[in-house]
Scaffold this motif. Structure first.
Motif: not given
Length: 375
Positions: A46-47, A107-108, A189, A214-215, A218, A220
């Motif tokens: 996910a991240g 995010g990955r 997420f 992660v943004s 968002q 996780y």
């Protein structure tokens, strides 16, 4: 002999370690072939939580600005109780000369896009769906036979093909196998509330809960659970995660209430092992999870993989000769990687023992302080 004269390099594995090695080596003028057994740039997970030292490595690789713009960077880790109440903050300072924040997340898939664009910009076109069938080396080169029947000769082979590395099996047939640590991790997420500006841990319960932005919108959430090794079907994941989160308050409760039957949840048993050194034999070297797979407790697995790539490229540029490069790499970076693996395993052990939060966070602080030191 300079790195530009060192000859063509084969990198096996187009994940974070392999892409980072491609970028770093191309920057010094080395010719690179990059292959991967998957049909394309496959992304699992996910991240990623990113520490300050990892952000420093990404800056040295040339992608920090993109990570900061497309992911999250900030400062500190907040520790809370099961009910969501504040306990303390763990500082994550980086020295001013590093030029980076002390914490982050991405995010990955986003990080893969950033790195893959740099690989392509370097002039390298990865060959997917290809693996190494045979490696035969002498004192001046490595002959490689590929799964599609083609062959090539290289000055160096870099095995960056992950925890189940085929390169490791080919070059170190007696190497230990990955072992289950006793814990599994759940990830999903969730929306990032406007007031959440840093990583969080929720400690003191039977499982460890946390999240990483992660943004801008968002983050996780992860749950680390002590359990016998299980393979869970996708339809079991929403209900299983909701059950684990029942005791938790604050935003965690809100996220639990948002779980539906179709909520995407990732579940993975955690595996690790310590590979005896050196991580090279002849002209073949292992980097990333192929050499030092670690659990996520210290959030440094990706960071030391990027550092592997940077150190290897720097030492090749300095020494030129492959044997001297490998020896210098081992002397400079092997113990640091072992420290990350051992510290991560220690944190996991404390989590499984349900040690007091102060005991768990003490290992995190001690490890992050050491990793701030220059590579």
């Amino acid at each position: 002999m300079t790195s530009q004269q060192a000859g063509r390099v084969l990198i096996v594995g187009a994940g974070i370690a392999g892409m980072s090695a491609t970028i770093a080596l191309r920057r010094t003028g080395v010719a690179v072939d990059l292959i991967d057994i998957e049909p394309d740039w496959t992304v699992v997970g996910a991240g990623l939580t990113i520490t300050g030292p990892t952000l420093r490595a990404l800056r040295q690789l040339g992608v920090y600005d993109a990570v900061a713009a497309q992911g999250y960077v900030g400062e500190g880790i907040r520790v809370c109780g099961v009910d969501g109440t504040y306990i303390r903050d763990i500082p994550t300072p980086m020295p001013p000369e590093a030029g980076v924040c002390g914490s982050g997340g991405i995010g990955r898939p986003v990080l893969y896009r950033i790195l893959s664009s740099q690989v392509l910009a370097s002039g390298v076109r990865p060959r997917f769906g290809r693996s190494v069938v045979e490696i035969a080396q002498d004192t001046v080169g490595v002959d490689v036979t590929f799964s599609d029947g083609t062959a090539g000769r290289y000055a160096m082979v870099i095995g960056a093909d992950g925890i189940y590395s085929r390169t490791r099996h080919q070059v170190f047939p007696a190497a230990p196998e990955p072992e289950y640590t006793g814990q599994s991790v759940w990830r999903m997420f969730v929306p990032r509330p406007p007031e959440v500006d840093r990583r969080h841990y929720f400690l003191g319960g039977k499982v460890k809960v946390g999240w990483t932005p992660v943004s801008a919108t968002q983050m996780y959430m992860f749950v680390v659970e002590r359990t016998p090794r299980k393979i869970r079907a996708p339809h079991e994941l929403p209900g299983g995660l909701a059950d684990l989160l029942k005791p938790y308050g604050g935003h965690v409760r809100t996220f639990r209430e948002s779980i539906r039957e179709d909520t995407e949840i990732a579940y993975r048993p955690l595996e690790s092992f310590l590979l005896p050194g050196p991580w090279h034999r002849g002209r073949v070297i292992l980097i990333g999870d192929a050499a030092h797979p670690t659990t996520p407790q210290l959030a440094s697995g990706a960071g030391i993989a990027v550092e592997d790539a940077l150190v290897l490229a720097e030492e090749l540029a300095h020494h030129g000769a492959v044997p001297a490069t490998f020896e210098a790499f081992s002397a400079r970076h092997e113990q640091r990687c072992r420290f990350v693996v051992e510290s991560s395993i220690e944190i996991g052990r404390l989590e499984q023992e349900q040690a007091p939060p102060a005991a768990q966070t003490a290992v995190v602080e001690r490890a992050l302080t050491r990793l701030v030191e220059p590579v």
